[in-house]
Design a protein around this motif. Structure first.
Motif, PDB file in Angstrom:
ATOM      1  N   HIS A 101      40.792  41.400  27.036  1.00 17.91           N
ATOM      2  CA  HIS A 101      40.602  40.864  25.689  1.00 17.91           C
ATOM      3  C   HIS A 101      39.711  39.640  25.651  1.00 17.91           C
ATOM      4  O   HIS A 101      39.669  38.952  24.653  1.00 17.91           O
ATOM      5  N   GLY A 102      39.012  39.324  26.714  1.00 14.43           N
ATOM      6  CA  GLY A 102      38.096  38.209  26.660  1.00 14.43           C
ATOM      7  C   GLY A 102      38.117  37.335  27.893  1.00 14.43           C
ATOM      8  O   GLY A 102      38.735  37.662  28.903  1.00 14.43           O
ATOM      9  N   ALA A 111      39.730  35.134  33.320  1.00  9.91           N
ATOM     10  CA  ALA A 111      40.073  33.981  34.163  1.00  9.91           C
ATOM     11  C   ALA A 111      41.475  34.137  34.748  1.00  9.91           C
ATOM     12  O   ALA A 111      41.699  33.842  35.928  1.00  9.91           O
ATOM     13  N   ARG A 112      42.409  34.619  33.941  1.00  8.17           N
ATOM     14  CA  ARG A 112      43.781  34.829  34.416  1.00  8.17           C
ATOM     15  C   ARG A 112      43.794  35.879  35.510  1.00  8.17           C
ATOM     16  O   ARG A 112      44.449  35.716  36.546  1.00  8.17           O
ATOM     17  N   THR A 113      43.065  36.957  35.319  1.00  5.24           N
ATOM     18  CA  THR A 113      42.988  38.017  36.327  1.00  5.24           C
ATOM     19  C   THR A 113      42.389  37.487  37.625  1.00  5.24           C
ATOM     20  O   THR A 113      42.914  37.755  38.709  1.00  5.24           O
ATOM     21  N   GLU A 114      41.323  36.710  37.527  1.00  9.95           N
ATOM     22  CA  GLU A 114      40.698  36.145  38.723  1.00  9.95           C
ATOM     23  C   GLU A 114      41.668  35.217  39.455  1.00  9.95           C
ATOM     24  O   GLU A 114      41.744  35.245  40.688  1.00  9.95           O
ATOM     25  N   GLN A 115      42.416  34.416  38.712  1.00 10.62           N
ATOM     26  CA  GLN A 115      43.404  33.531  39.332  1.00 10.62           C
ATOM     27  C   GLN A 115      44.493  34.338  40.027  1.00 10.62           C
ATOM     28  O   GLN A 115      44.920  33.990  41.134  1.00 10.62           O
ATOM     29  N   ASN A 116      44.941  35.401  39.390  1.00  9.34           N
ATOM     30  CA  ASN A 116      45.983  36.244  39.987  1.00  9.34           C
ATOM     31  C   ASN A 116      45.491  36.916  41.267  1.00  9.34           C
ATOM     32  O   ASN A 116      46.221  36.968  42.269  1.00  9.34           O
TER      33      ASN A 116
END
Length: 69
Positions: A7-8, A13-18
């Motif tokens: 969704h943007g 960024a959240r996915t990359e951090q995970n």
């Protein structure tokens, strides 16, 4: 686990951090497996570690199913 659409930039960024967190944990697990001389576990964990790095570098897609259609 259901596949969520991206969704943007915040989701990206959240996915990359995970993925970075998963990669870090894999490095720690590899150390534990190496200390136990668990060669096959070391190999499999290393392959996952490399895969996570490739995903972070943009060399591999996060989800293979999205690229088969």
């Amino acid at each position: 686990m259901p596949i969520r659409p991206n969704h943007g930039p915040l989701d990206k960024a959240r996915t990359e951090q995970n993925i970075a967190y998963i990669r870090q944990m894999l490095a720690e697990l590899r150390g534990v497996a190496a200390a136990e001389d668990a060669d096959m576990l070391c190999y499999l964990i290393e392959m996952a570690y490399i895969e996570a790095g490739d995903v972070l570098a943009g060399q591999r897609p996060l989800n293979l199913a999205k690229n088969t259609h």
